[in-house]
Design a protein around this motif. Structure first.
Motif, PDB file in Angstrom:
ATOM      1  N   GLY A 160       0.802  -1.213   0.000  1.00 49.37           N
ATOM      2  CA  GLY A 160       0.000   0.000   0.000  1.00 49.37           C
ATOM      3  C   GLY A 160       0.836   1.264   0.000  1.00 49.37           C
ATOM      4  N   ILE A 161       1.925   1.278   0.762  1.00 49.58           N
ATOM      5  CA  ILE A 161       2.799   2.459   0.793  1.00 49.58           C
ATOM      6  C   ILE A 161       3.452   2.676  -0.567  1.00 49.58           C
ATOM      7  CG2 ILE A 161       4.898   3.408   1.801  1.00 49.58           C
ATOM      8  CD1 ILE A 161       4.155   2.053   4.413  1.00 49.58           C
ATOM      9  N   GLN A 162       3.918   1.592  -1.188  1.00 48.83           N
ATOM     10  CA  GLN A 162       4.547   1.735  -2.503  1.00 48.83           C
ATOM     11  C   GLN A 162       3.563   2.278  -3.528  1.00 48.83           C
ATOM     12  OE1 GLN A 162       7.362  -1.276  -4.588  1.00 48.83           O
ATOM     13  NE2 GLN A 162       5.345  -1.776  -5.370  1.00 48.83           N
ATOM     14  N   ALA A 163       2.337   1.769  -3.527  1.00 49.52           N
ATOM     15  CA  ALA A 163       1.342   2.274  -4.477  1.00 49.52           C
ATOM     16  C   ALA A 163       1.024   3.741  -4.213  1.00 49.52           C
ATOM     17  CB  ALA A 163       0.071   1.419  -4.385  1.00 49.52           C
ATOM     18  N   ALA A 164       0.966   4.117  -2.944  1.00 50.12           N
ATOM     19  CA  ALA A 164       0.669   5.515  -2.616  1.00 50.12           C
ATOM     20  C   ALA A 164       1.801   6.439  -3.052  1.00 50.12           C
ATOM     21  CB  ALA A 164       0.410   5.649  -1.122  1.00 50.12           C
ATOM     22  N   ILE A 165       3.039   6.004  -2.880  1.00 47.33           N
ATOM     23  CA  ILE A 165       4.187   6.843  -3.301  1.00 47.33           C
ATOM     24  C   ILE A 165       4.203   6.993  -4.812  1.00 47.33           C
ATOM     25  CG2 ILE A 165       6.698   6.962  -3.364  1.00 47.33           C
ATOM     26  CD1 ILE A 165       6.775   5.608  -0.661  1.00 47.33           C
ATOM     27  N   LEU A 166       3.949   5.901  -5.538  1.00 49.48           N
ATOM     28  CA  LEU A 166       3.922   5.993  -6.999  1.00 49.48           C
ATOM     29  C   LEU A 166       2.783   6.883  -7.473  1.00 49.48           C
ATOM     30  CD1 LEU A 166       4.725   2.282  -7.963  1.00 49.48           C
ATOM     31  CD2 LEU A 166       6.257   4.250  -8.060  1.00 49.48           C
ATOM     32  N   ASP A 167       1.650   6.831  -6.784  1.00 44.18           N
ATOM     33  CA  ASP A 167       0.548   7.732  -7.144  1.00 44.18           C
ATOM     34  C   ASP A 167       0.931   9.189  -6.893  1.00 44.18           C
ATOM     35  OD1 ASP A 167      -0.959   5.565  -7.843  1.00 44.18           O
ATOM     36  OD2 ASP A 167      -2.084   5.456  -5.957  1.00 44.18           O
ATOM     37  N   ALA A 168       1.619   9.431  -5.783  1.00 38.51           N
ATOM     38  CA  ALA A 168       2.057  10.803  -5.503  1.00 38.51           C
ATOM     39  C   ALA A 168       3.078  11.290  -6.530  1.00 38.51           C
ATOM     40  CB  ALA A 168       2.641  10.880  -4.085  1.00 38.51           C
ATOM     41  N   MET A 169       3.992  10.409  -6.941  1.00 42.29           N
ATOM     42  CA  MET A 169       4.967  10.793  -7.966  1.00 42.29           C
ATOM     43  C   MET A 169       4.265  11.081  -9.285  1.00 42.29           C
ATOM     44  SD  MET A 169       8.201   8.231  -7.294  1.00 42.29           S
ATOM     45  CE  MET A 169       9.149   8.993  -8.607  1.00 42.29           C
ATOM     46  N   ASP A 170       3.307  10.249  -9.640  1.00 41.16           N
ATOM     47  CA  ASP A 170       2.571  10.460 -10.885  1.00 41.16           C
ATOM     48  C   ASP A 170       1.801  11.782 -10.849  1.00 41.16           C
ATOM     49  OD1 ASP A 170       1.674   9.822 -13.436  1.00 41.16           O
ATOM     50  OD2 ASP A 170      -0.081   8.762 -12.688  1.00 41.16           O
ATOM     51  N   ALA A 171       1.218  12.097  -9.682  1.00 34.81           N
ATOM     52  CA  ALA A 171       0.490  13.362  -9.565  1.00 34.81           C
ATOM     53  C   ALA A 171       1.429  14.560  -9.685  1.00 34.81           C
ATOM     54  CB  ALA A 171      -0.257  13.397  -8.231  1.00 34.81           C
ATOM     55  N   CYS A 172       2.614  14.463  -9.070  1.00 35.24           N
ATOM     56  CA  CYS A 172       3.586  15.558  -9.183  1.00 35.24           C
ATOM     57  C   CYS A 172       4.076  15.725 -10.620  1.00 35.24           C
ATOM     58  CB  CYS A 172       4.761  15.303  -8.246  1.00 35.24           C
ATOM     59  SG  CYS A 172       4.376  15.447  -6.492  1.00 35.24           S
ATOM     60  N   LEU A 173       4.283  14.610 -11.316  1.00 37.25           N
ATOM     61  CA  LEU A 173       4.727  14.697 -12.707  1.00 37.25           C
ATOM     62  C   LEU A 173       3.645  15.304 -13.591  1.00 37.25           C
ATOM     63  CD1 LEU A 173       6.561  11.268 -13.078  1.00 37.25           C
ATOM     64  CD2 LEU A 173       7.602  13.526 -13.005  1.00 37.25           C
ATOM     65  N   GLU A 193       9.035  -8.976  -4.547  1.00 37.93           N
ATOM     66  CA  GLU A 193       8.194  -9.294  -5.696  1.00 37.93           C
ATOM     67  C   GLU A 193       7.282  -8.110  -6.033  1.00 37.93           C
ATOM     68  OE1 GLU A 193       5.422 -13.046  -7.228  1.00 37.93           O
ATOM     69  OE2 GLU A 193       5.979 -12.830  -5.121  1.00 37.93           O
ATOM     70  N   GLU A 194       7.245  -7.773  -7.335  1.00 41.14           N
ATOM     71  CA  GLU A 194       6.402  -6.697  -7.853  1.00 41.14           C
ATOM     72  C   GLU A 194       6.661  -5.381  -7.103  1.00 41.14           C
ATOM     73  OE1 GLU A 194       2.364  -7.879  -7.709  1.00 41.14           O
ATOM     74  OE2 GLU A 194       2.592  -9.512  -9.179  1.00 41.14           O
ATOM     75  N   SER A 195       7.927  -5.067  -6.947  1.00 42.91           N
ATOM     76  CA  SER A 195       8.309  -3.854  -6.236  1.00 42.91           C
ATOM     77  C   SER A 195       9.074  -2.931  -7.169  1.00 42.91           C
ATOM     78  CB  SER A 195       9.184  -4.198  -5.018  1.00 42.91           C
ATOM     79  OG  SER A 195      10.414  -4.749  -5.449  1.00 42.91           O
ATOM     80  N   SER A 196       9.291  -1.716  -6.692  1.00 46.73           N
ATOM     81  CA  SER A 196      10.101  -0.762  -7.456  1.00 46.73           C
ATOM     82  C   SER A 196      11.555  -1.194  -7.515  1.00 46.73           C
ATOM     83  CB  SER A 196       9.995   0.626  -6.819  1.00 46.73           C
ATOM     84  OG  SER A 196      10.473   0.602  -5.489  1.00 46.73           O
ATOM     85  N   GLU A 197      11.961  -2.078  -6.610  1.00 41.47           N
ATOM     86  CA  GLU A 197      13.333  -2.593  -6.638  1.00 41.47           C
ATOM     87  C   GLU A 197      13.589  -3.361  -7.926  1.00 41.47           C
ATOM     88  OE1 GLU A 197      15.984  -4.534  -3.132  1.00 41.47           O
ATOM     89  OE2 GLU A 197      14.208  -5.667  -3.723  1.00 41.47           O
ATOM     90  N   VAL A 198      12.650  -4.207  -8.304  1.00 40.44           N
ATOM     91  CA  VAL A 198      12.784  -4.952  -9.566  1.00 40.44           C
ATOM     92  C   VAL A 198      12.722  -3.998 -10.748  1.00 40.44           C
ATOM     93  CG1 VAL A 198      11.785  -6.792 -10.961  1.00 40.44           C
ATOM     94  CG2 VAL A 198      11.737  -6.963  -8.473  1.00 40.44           C
ATOM     95  N   GLN A 199      11.797  -3.061 -10.687  1.00 38.87           N
ATOM     96  CA  GLN A 199      11.648  -2.112 -11.786  1.00 38.87           C
ATOM     97  C   GLN A 199      12.908  -1.267 -11.966  1.00 38.87           C
ATOM     98  OE1 GLN A 199       8.354   0.503 -11.237  1.00 38.87           O
ATOM     99  NE2 GLN A 199       8.599   1.545 -13.197  1.00 38.87           N
ATOM    100  N   LYS A 200      13.506  -0.846 -10.862  1.00 34.96           N
ATOM    101  CA  LYS A 200      14.712  -0.025 -10.956  1.00 34.96           C
ATOM    102  C   LYS A 200      15.888  -0.824 -11.502  1.00 34.96           C
ATOM    103  CE  LYS A 200      17.559   3.078  -8.163  1.00 34.96           C
ATOM    104  NZ  LYS A 200      17.768   3.666  -6.822  1.00 34.96           N
ATOM    105  N   PHE A 201      16.012  -2.083 -11.089  1.00 33.12           N
ATOM    106  CA  PHE A 201      17.109  -2.914 -11.581  1.00 33.12           C
ATOM    107  C   PHE A 201      16.972  -3.162 -13.080  1.00 33.12           C
ATOM    108  CE2 PHE A 201      19.091  -7.076 -12.348  1.00 33.12           C
ATOM    109  CZ  PHE A 201      20.357  -6.831 -11.839  1.00 33.12           C
ATOM    110  N   GLU A 202      15.766  -3.503 -13.520  1.00 33.88           N
ATOM    111  CA  GLU A 202      15.558  -3.714 -14.953  1.00 33.88           C
ATOM    112  C   GLU A 202      15.702  -2.422 -15.741  1.00 33.88           C
ATOM    113  OE1 GLU A 202      11.714  -5.437 -15.111  1.00 33.88           O
ATOM    114  OE2 GLU A 202      12.362  -7.440 -14.412  1.00 33.88           O
TER     115      GLU A 202
END
Length: 1001
Positions: free
Chosen positions: A227-240, A697-706
């Motif tokens: 939930g925290i990860q989804a909320a942070i990504l939503d906040a980043m998307d809103a700022c962008l 699993e299914e985290s920004s850690e995987v996304q950042k590495f890829e």
């Protein structure tokens, strides 16, 4: 050494101009540099002879610039192991005479130098370019027309064809900007570009010939983390999205995928810097918020739940007023879920106090008063309970969610220990059995070490205790004030570990926040009391058993948790200070979000920045009779664990060849460390190596590495396209021509030139020279002045930064330095000394070329003088020093043109006189003072402010009397004679003889 490394060195040695090598991150840059130096030394020693012209080149030294400490140490170790090439480290603190002797004696040696020292030595002829064999640059991605590396390359290439070898392991930095690689090659006089990505045929063949055994472990995140990860990504998307609406940034660069990297900040600031002064406060804050959200996303997967909550609390304090993302709906979800990972506030009936995650407007409603039904339980058995039986008490339930990777790491270590104990596979002599755990930073390494030695529950409890005590410390003054004003009977209140649930406590978010604050303070008071009792009493075992029988939830700490704390207090008393200071606290700051990062400077570590776990010592130390069952299980399991070494990736130390591990657990995946593992295994093909990758699993850690792999491949593809279209100018002999205007051929005689003036012959140009302070070589202005054909004379100046003529002295200030000089008062003293010794003092304010040529927008300029406004400060400075000249420069090149204009019809400066300016002699007399006298400047300023004294007569008054005391005794007739005015003399005499007003009536 791998075959593809030998091919890289062979390609570099083909071109006498040198070359630029761009490697994938993690490939052996130190090995390439050391091998290249050895090949150059071997070639020069084999081809040189006293009768040939290459004898000087053979005896030349090899200069190495821009080498980080970790890379420098690797190159030095490889060269010393070869015992063929001596190595010297010439730092900036080495005296000039010692450096000159070192240059002369160290022929055929490798020298590590800083650009500032080397540029000054080349300009002062302490080092002749003929004594240099080659130049190595290990950070080619920083090279530009105005960089120090390009300046040194130009100074060396003026005399002879000197090879320049440049390396870079950051391909994404080589494609930042327009034609970055081509411009860097021109500035370094290099014509060949060598690209070695990971997918290169030769590199891939060598690295994949004997690959290690790789096991990918995917760890599921807990629901609050998701939930925290989804909320942070939503906040980043809103700022962008808000940033896109400004229409001032390239939309292609504004993606969440690119926002995961630090380079995203550079991309945005590069586009916004030219118009930064025109942006509104909201746009500027959006850029800062994106940086903060990226840190939040990184810290969520890196640190424990308590540390993450502490960091969020600091952000609430430091950015709560001006931040944009904190006011969004998703931020409320971040804070609430972070709290749920640590604690819950429960009512006496067992129900939990929960705030709604959805940020909906609520109204307060009245509830029934339930404070008269049930009694309360207190911590103090002797307190008067008959008067307070009508109060309900809320309790704090600890959650202390452990990081999911902790359990997986311990299971992996146990599995590795079982495999090693079985001995199914044949054990080689070179296998050490060491398990290497790679983490992002040193704080994570220390915390994982504690998890293995103490157990995850004990580590979380220690962090929780520090969090509570920190809360209590922040509210210390408030609690003291409340304690004095409290009228409640003794044994009741927050300070005693209890707090009542009022009639309207759960009416709204404000009351719930008060509930949480009171519960945290109550829990902190309970822990502090236990710590004090454990320190005071000697018989800790008996006291702990008594305190373990205390009843009641009202103290804010559950009974089970209290007994565990009591059992651990006695153990903590006998351990070392390092165990009492494990981890660090998160410091709050209201200046910038950079200052609110987690401070790792307080973490005490060993000298080698890593720490090895001795399982037997840990077991003997921690196995006390008062240990809990959980700790006992952890210690029993610790006996079965293999020897573990922790490695911090931020330290940039290459430890694989030193420790030679058999198993590597990549706790925080990093693309650079993955390549280092591949190279290590390729260099040791017979060694058995198993690598575990721990991913959420299914985290920004995987996304950042890829994304890092994809970004590197895209950068190499762009460099390949640029290489096919690249145009590097060379002369007839194949020598690369750089961007220096001096290298251009002389222009043909102009047809419009007047033949009357010496038959149209071009007049000889005047050789200009500028005296530059040694400290100014940290900037790029000396480089640009040298490009313009001006001779640079580096000396140590006491007054000013640049001396253009015997009359003109310039004090150069960048924008940041100008603000700091005003704040410290240093600028006032610098201008005062310039005015004292030079007739034309100049203050040069230099702006950056890629930023706005303005301090502030026109709307921000006020009508009144403000002590905090930079324009007001400059105005007051000019009013105080009327002879001061202020010059505004748009860029470095504009500054060079301004210097040339100022030097027109001026004599050239003398370096010996410029060095003596402001330096007193043995008699204490300062030479070359413009005023030709050494008076008390404070007394002169006081004299000039007296009534009747003007600029026309103050010198005559100074000649007529020796001091201010003599001036007060002069008669009116003598004053009229000196001042040239009877009226002015009477005015001054009346002022001096006037009685001072007295406050006594």
């Amino acid at each position: 050494m791998l075959p593809f490394e030998e091919q890289v060195v062979a390609d570099l040695l083909e071109d006498p101009n040198g070359g630029l090598v761009v490697l994938s991150s993690g490939l052996p840059l130190a090995s390439l540099a050391a091998t290249l130096l050895l090949h150059l030394h071997h070639q020069s020693s084999s081809t040189s002879s006293p009768s040939t012209s290459t004898s000087t080149a053979a005896a030349g030294c090899y200069l190495i610039l821009s080498a980080p400490e970790a890379l420098k140490e690797q190159i030095r170790r490889r060269l010393l192991d070869s015992q063929l090439l001596p190595v010297h480290d010439v730092g900036p603190d080495v005296p000039a005479a010692h450096r000159r002797a070192l240059y002369t004696s160290s022929s055929g040696a490798a020298l590590f130098l800083t650009p500032r020292v080397l540029a000054a030595d080349l300009l002062t002829a302490h080092l002749s370019p003929t004594r240099v064999g080659a130049l190595l640059l290990l950070a080619a991605h920083r090279a530009s027309d105005t960089s120090s590396d390009a300046f040194i390359a130009r100074l060396l290439r003026q005399r002879r064809l000197l090879p320049v070898y440049a390396f870079s392991d950051r391909p994404h930095a080589m494609v930042a900007g327009f034609a970055k690689a081509e411009r860097a090659m021109k500035s370094l006089y290099i014509r060949r570009l060598h690209l070695w990505p990971r997918f290169h045929v030769l590199a891939a063949a060598d690295l994949e010939r004997a690959p290690p055994e790789v096991i990918d472990v995917r760890v599921p995140m807990t629901p609050p983390m998701v939930g925290i990860q989804a909320a942070i990504l939503d906040a980043m998307d809103a700022c962008l999205k808000e940033l896109r609406r400004t229409n001032k940034v390239d939309v292609e660069d504004l993606t969440v995928d690119k926002g995961l990297f630090k380079s995203f900040d550079e991309i945005v600031r590069r586009q916004l810097d030219p118009l930064w002064h025109t942006l509104g406060k909201k746009t500027k804050q959006l850029v800062a918020d994106l940086r903060t959200l990226r840190k939040l996303l990184d810290y969520l997967l890196r640190y424990d739940a308590v540390t993450y909550l502490t960091y969020l609390d600091t952000l609430r304090v430091s950015e709560g007023v001006r931040s944009v993302w904190i006011l969004a709906d998703s931020s409320h979800k971040i804070f609430e879920l972070a709290k749920r990972r640590v604690y819950q506030v429960t009512r006496p009936d067992g129900t939990k106090v929960i705030t709604s995650i959805k940020r909906t407007p609520t109204k307060k409603r009245k509830v029934a008063d339930t404070s008269s039904n049930k009694g309360k339980e207190t911590e103090n058995e002797d307190s008067t309970t008959n008067k307070d039986d009508a109060q309900k008490v809320n309790a704090l339930e600890e959650v202390l969610e452990e990081a999911p990777k902790w359990k997986v790491l311990r299971e992996l270590l146990q599995e590795i220990a079982e495999e090693q104990s079985k001995g199914d596979a044949v054990v080689h002599e070179d296998e050490s059995g060491i398990v290497l755990v790679a983490c992002k930073d040193e704080r994570s390494c220390l915390q994982l070490q504690e998890c293995i030695s103490k157990g995850p529950q004990q580590v979380m409890r220690d962090e929780w205790e520090k969090y509570l005590l920190g809360k209590a410390e922040l509210h210390g003054l408030h609690k003291k004030k409340k304690k004095r004003q409290s009228q409640q009977p003794k044994g009741f209140g927050v300070l005693d570990g209890e707090f009542p649930a009022g009639p309207s406590e759960d009416a709204g978010p404000v009351s719930i926040r008060n509930l949480e604050t009171n519960a945290l303070l109550a829990a902190a008071s309970g822990i502090s009391k236990l710590n004090k009792e454990a320190d005071v009493k000697d018989d800790s075992v008996a006291s702990c058993s008594k305190r373990g029988s205390i009843k009641g939830k009202g103290k804010g700490v559950p009974k089970k948790i209290v007994t565990k704390r009591q059992a651990s207090n006695r153990k903590k008393k006998s351990t070392t200070e390092n165990e009492n200071c494990q981890g660090t606290d998160v410091e709050a700051s209201d200046k910038t979000d950079e200052q609110s990062e987690i401070d790792v400077s307080k973490v005490s570590a060993k000298d080698d920045k890593q720490s090895e776990i001795d399982v037997s010592n840990v077991t003997a130390k921690d196995a006390s009779p008062a240990s809990t069952a959980d700790n006992a299980e952890n210690l029993i399991d610790a006996k079965m664990l293999p020897p573990v070494q922790f490695y911090a990736l931020d330290s940039d130390q290459h430890v694989l060849d030193t420790w030679k591990p058999s198993v590597i657990i990549v706790y925080h995946p990093d693309i650079t460390f993955v390549r280092e593992i591949e190279v290590y295994k390729a260099e040791n093909p017979l060694k058995k190596l198993k690598v575990y990758f721990l991913f959420y699993e299914e985290s920004s850690e995987v996304q950042k590495f890829e994304s890092s792999i994809r970004r590197e491949n895209e950068a190499f593809e762009s460099l390949i396209r640029q290489k096919s279209l690249m145009m590097i100018p060379v002369d007839q002999s194949g020598r690369c021509l750089g961007p220096t205007p001096a290298s251009e051929p002389e222009p043909i005689l102009s047809q419009n030139s007047l033949t009357r003036k010496a038959g149209g012959r071009r007049a000889t140009e005047k050789d200009m020279q500028v005296i530059v302070d040694m400290r100014e070589f940290m900037s790029s202005l000396p480089n640009v002045l040298h490009q313009k054909g001006i001779r640079i004379i580096p000396v140590t100046l006491e007054v000013g930064d640049y001396v253009l003529s015997p009359l003109i002295c310039v004090e150069r200030k960048s924008i940041s330095d100008l603000f700091q000089s005003f704040a410290s008062g240093r600028l006032y003293n610098q201008v005062e000394t310039m005015i004292r010794y030079y007739k034309i003092p100049v203050l040069l304010i230099e702006f950056s070329q890629d930023k706005s040529f303005s301090f502030q927008s026109a709307s921000e300029v006020g009508d009144d003088v403000s002590p905090t406004n930079i324009i007001s400060k400059l105005s007051l400075l000019v009013l105080h020093f009327p002879r001061l000249r202020i010059v505004w420069s748009r860029s470095l090149h504009a500054t060079a043109d301004i210097f040339i204009s100022l030097k027109t019809n001026q004599d050239e400066p003398d370096e010996t006189k410029a060095m003596r300016v402001g330096v007193p002699s043995e008699d204490g007399v300062v030479e070359d003072d413009v005023r030709a006298e050494n008076y008390n400047t404070s007394a002169i300023e006081f004299l000039r402010r007296l009534p009747g004294v003007t600029d026309a007569n103050y010198r005559a008054i100074m000649d007529g009397c020796g001091s201010l005391a003599d001036l007060a005794l002069l008669p009116v007739e003598r004053l009229a004679e000196l001042m040239g005015s009877q009226k002015g003399a009477r005015t001054l005499k009346e002022f001096l003889d006037a009685k001072c007003p007295s406050m006594i009536s």
